[in-house]
Enzyme design. Structure first.
Site, PDB file in Angstrom:
ATOM      1  CB  SER A 190       7.039   4.097  -1.791  1.00  0.00           C
ATOM      2  OG  SER A 190       6.002   4.852  -1.205  1.00  0.00           O
TER       3      SER A 190
HETATM    4  N1  LIG Z   1      -2.178   8.316  -0.374  1.00  0.00           N
HETATM    5  C1  LIG Z   1      -1.286   7.244  -0.005  1.00  0.00           C
HETATM    6  C2  LIG Z   1      -0.811   6.508  -1.254  1.00  0.00           C
HETATM    7  C3  LIG Z   1      -0.109   5.219  -0.904  1.00  0.00           C
HETATM    8  C4  LIG Z   1       0.169   4.365  -2.144  1.00  0.00           C
HETATM    9  O1  LIG Z   1      -0.677   4.253  -3.054  1.00  0.00           O
HETATM   10  N2  LIG Z   1       1.363   3.740  -2.158  1.00  0.00           N
HETATM   11  C5  LIG Z   1       1.746   2.896  -3.274  1.00  0.00           C
HETATM   12  C6  LIG Z   1       3.260   2.738  -3.320  1.00  0.00           C
HETATM   13  S1  LIG Z   1       4.010   4.272  -3.692  1.00  0.00           S
HETATM   14  C7  LIG Z   1       1.183   1.495  -3.091  1.00  0.00           C
HETATM   15  O2  LIG Z   1       1.337   0.922  -2.046  1.00  0.00           O
HETATM   16  N3  LIG Z   1       0.543   0.957  -4.138  1.00  0.00           N
HETATM   17  C8  LIG Z   1       0.025  -0.384  -4.133  1.00  0.00           C
HETATM   18  C9  LIG Z   1      -1.434  -0.423  -4.461  1.00  0.00           C
HETATM   19  O3  LIG Z   1      -2.075   0.620  -4.593  1.00  0.00           O
HETATM   20  O4  LIG Z   1      -1.936  -1.520  -4.587  1.00  0.00           O
HETATM   21  C10 LIG Z   1      -0.101   7.826   0.795  1.00  0.00           C
HETATM   22  O5  LIG Z   1       0.171   9.014   0.672  1.00  0.00           O
HETATM   23  O6  LIG Z   1       0.485   7.095   1.598  1.00  0.00           O
END
Ligand SMILES: N[C@@H](CCC(=O)N[C@@H](CS)C(=O)NCC(=O)O)C(=O)O
Length: 223
Positions: A11
């Site tokens: 991530s």
């Molecule tokens: N803007 C958020 C983005 C977080 C994000 O989208 N993380 C991804 C992993 S890198 C996630 O959990 N995706 C799963 C989903 O969107 O369902 C941050 O900076 O923490």
């Protein structure tokens, strides 16, 4: 007790928070989330982070999502004398950093997420031409930021560099940065990649992300 960070290795936003903790010498308790079983969408995880995304911070009961918000919080509570350099209090200097943090959250990261999730979860065989041109356009925006300063939002390293550099490890797995078209971004990224916090945290994260994408593209193409 040390603040707890929920993360996966691949991530980018979780890596940005871990790099910040490393820079300010903050010990985090790390908890791995099982992305394959969708633990991040489980009722227990959603109680901590209503968005169901990684990373999430639990600082002795204080729950916080979004890597950008988490970095700002950690710096203000635990940053000590590193805070002023990484996220200056001067309103204009801070506003320029916020500008790039919002660019990362709302443009660059989204342009990788629209490829990564469909690839890993929904059988996407390859990025589309539109995905690639949108990333190329975002690289052009980054190049313009870097024409103003030596780092993405100032003449020194700030938290904006941590966000953009980690998002970039995912972006380049989808579309390489053309060094001739984007010389400033290429030089800046090389400079960040030499830092020990990048080598120890983001570089292995980038390898995991790239492997997951390549494996999924190959598997999806055979179906
Ligand atoms: N803007 C958020 C983005 C977080 C994000 O989208 N993380 C991804 C992993 S890198 C996630 O959990 N995706 C799963 C989903 O969107 O369902 C941050 O900076 O923490």
């Amino acid at each position: 007790m040390a603040p707890v960070l929920y993360k996966i290795d691949a991530s980018p936003p979780a890596c940005a928070v871990r790099m910040l903790a490393d820079i300010i010498g903050l010990q985090l308790e790390i908890k791995d989330v099982d992305f394959r079983t969708m633990e991040h969408k489980s009722p227990d995880y959603l109680k901590m982070n209503p968005l169901g995304v990684i990373p999430t911070l639990n600082d002795n009961g204080f729950l916080l999502g979004d890597s950008h918000a988490i970095m700002i919080y950690l710096l203000s509570v635990y940053g000590g004398n590193k805070s002023e350099l990484l996220y200056p209090s001067d309103p204009k200097a801070r506003a320029l950093i916020n500008q790039v943090l919002f660019f990362d959250a709302s443009i660059l990261f989204i342009r990788i997420k629209v490829v990564a999730l469909p690839t890993i979860m929904e059988g996407l065989k390859a990025p589309t031409e539109r995905h690639l041109s949108d990333l190329e356009e975002a690289y052009g925006m980054l190049e313009k930021f870097l024409s103003r300063h030596r780092y993405v939002a100032a003449d020194h390293l700030t938290i904006a560099d941590l966000s953009v550099a980690t998002t970039l490890f995912a972006a380049v797995a989808i579309k390489e940065i053309d060094a001739e078209k984007f010389p400033l971004s290429t030089a800046w990224y090389k400079r960040i990649q030499k830092e020990s916090f990048y080598k120890e945290i983001a570089a292995p994260g980038g390898v995991s992300f790239t492997q997951a994408m390549q494996y999924s593209w190959q598997k999806n193409s055979q179906q």
